[in-house]
Design a protein around this motif. Structure first.
Motif, PDB file in Angstrom:
ATOM      1  N   MET A  29      57.794  37.856  26.077  1.00 44.40           N
ATOM      2  CA  MET A  29      57.066  38.162  25.076  1.00 44.40           C
ATOM      3  C   MET A  29      55.430  38.089  25.121  1.00 44.40           C
ATOM      4  N   ALA A  30      54.782  37.051  25.837  1.00 43.22           N
ATOM      5  CA  ALA A  30      53.404  37.064  25.993  1.00 43.22           C
ATOM      6  C   ALA A  30      52.884  37.913  27.225  1.00 43.22           C
ATOM      7  N   ALA A  31      53.723  38.006  28.334  1.00 43.74           N
ATOM      8  CA  ALA A  31      53.317  38.776  29.262  1.00 43.74           C
ATOM      9  C   ALA A  31      52.247  38.071  30.245  1.00 43.74           C
ATOM     10  N   ALA A  32      52.443  36.587  30.065  1.00 45.43           N
ATOM     11  CA  ALA A  32      51.562  35.667  30.744  1.00 45.43           C
ATOM     12  C   ALA A  32      51.840  35.645  32.231  1.00 45.43           C
ATOM     13  N   PRO A  33      50.890  35.329  33.133  1.00 43.01           N
ATOM     14  CA  PRO A  33      51.490  35.100  34.476  1.00 43.01           C
ATOM     15  C   PRO A  33      52.378  34.128  34.470  1.00 43.01           C
ATOM     16  N   VAL A  34      53.342  33.994  35.524  1.00 42.85           N
ATOM     17  CA  VAL A  34      54.363  33.279  35.718  1.00 42.85           C
ATOM     18  C   VAL A  34      53.736  31.815  36.091  1.00 42.85           C
ATOM     19  N   ASN A  35      52.604  31.866  37.016  1.00 40.53           N
ATOM     20  CA  ASN A  35      52.222  30.390  37.453  1.00 40.53           C
ATOM     21  C   ASN A  35      51.666  29.787  36.524  1.00 40.53           C
ATOM     22  N   ILE A  37      52.729  29.938  33.040  1.00 36.39           N
ATOM     23  CA  ILE A  37      53.741  29.441  32.433  1.00 36.39           C
ATOM     24  C   ILE A  37      54.490  28.354  32.917  1.00 36.39           C
ATOM     25  N   GLU A  38      54.672  28.484  34.328  1.00 39.57           N
ATOM     26  CA  GLU A  38      55.134  27.297  34.927  1.00 39.57           C
ATOM     27  C   GLU A  38      54.410  26.042  34.916  1.00 39.57           C
ATOM     28  N   ALA A  39      52.909  25.971  35.104  1.00 39.76           N
ATOM     29  CA  ALA A  39      51.939  24.975  34.856  1.00 39.76           C
ATOM     30  C   ALA A  39      51.991  24.428  33.434  1.00 39.76           C
ATOM     31  N   GLU A  40      52.157  25.316  32.535  1.00 36.01           N
ATOM     32  CA  GLU A  40      52.129  25.110  31.025  1.00 36.01           C
ATOM     33  C   GLU A  40      53.585  23.955  30.696  1.00 36.01           C
ATOM     34  N   PHE A  41      54.629  24.596  31.330  1.00 35.96           N
ATOM     35  CA  PHE A  41      55.856  23.795  31.256  1.00 35.96           C
ATOM     36  C   PHE A  41      55.880  22.782  31.742  1.00 35.96           C
ATOM     37  N   ARG A  42      55.356  22.584  33.021  1.00 32.27           N
ATOM     38  CA  ARG A  42      55.228  21.406  33.723  1.00 32.27           C
ATOM     39  C   ARG A  42      54.444  20.113  33.173  1.00 32.27           C
ATOM     40  N   ALA A  43      53.438  20.773  32.620  1.00 33.68           N
ATOM     41  CA  ALA A  43      52.467  19.817  31.840  1.00 33.68           C
ATOM     42  C   ALA A  43      53.219  19.204  30.467  1.00 33.68           C
ATOM     43  N   ASP A  44      53.877  19.994  29.860  1.00 38.06           N
ATOM     44  CA  ASP A  44      54.586  19.957  28.413  1.00 38.06           C
ATOM     45  C   ASP A  44      55.749  19.090  28.380  1.00 38.06           C
ATOM     46  N   TYR A  45      56.333  19.369  29.533  1.00 36.85           N
ATOM     47  CA  TYR A  45      57.830  18.646  29.421  1.00 36.85           C
ATOM     48  C   TYR A  45      58.015  17.650  30.406  1.00 36.85           C
TER      49      TYR A  45
END
Length: 150
Positions: A29-35, A37-45
């Protein structure tokens, strides 16, 4: 591996797929860089009980081979690829990647996990569509395994 260890691994991989599907949806959906997105998920969950290696393999593996993955399942669709919802498209990409790349995971497990995620996140009855398409993908990519189980 004993039964308890297998059950723990299965639960950790289930959570990894859950987060990976959400991350792949975000990537689509956002075409954000995978790295990123991974950093956000690891920080948020909380990844304490998640198979982090599996999450990373899915999150990095699917986008790296998205064209090839879609070429596998697109001929099996009854509609245009662009007519698929983003959840369904993400699940088909992820399931196809697992069927191709993770032969250590039984084909029925791959399909069951994708169906479970479709029931949770997808449109009404999308789980039936995901099941049907991934079953056809499995019969192509894992012919010997699916025939042995018949």
């Amino acid at each position: 591996m004993n039964k308890q260890a297998r059950n723990t691994l299965a639960a950790e991989r289930h959570k990894a797929r859950h987060y990976a599907m959400q991350a792949l949806y975000q990537w689509h959906m956002a075409a954000a860089p995978v790295n990123q997105i991974e950093a956000e998920f690891r920080a948020d969950y909380d990844f304490a009980h998640v198979d982090l290696e599996y999450f990373q393999a899915l999150l990095h593996g699917v986008p790296a081979s998205v064209t090839e993955l879609e070429a596998v399942f697109e001929p099996l669709l009854d509609r245009k690829l662009d007519d698929l919802g983003p959840i369904e498209r993400s699940l088909l990409r992820m399931g196809t990647w697992e069927l191709q790349q993770r032969i250590d995971v039984p084909w029925k497990v791959v399909i069951n996990e994708a169906v479970s995620l479709a029931k949770k996140f997808g449109a009404t009855d999308s789980h039936k569509y995901i099941n049907g398409v991934l079953d056809k993908v499995a019969r192509q990519l894992r012919k010997a395994e699916t025939e042995a189980d018949a």
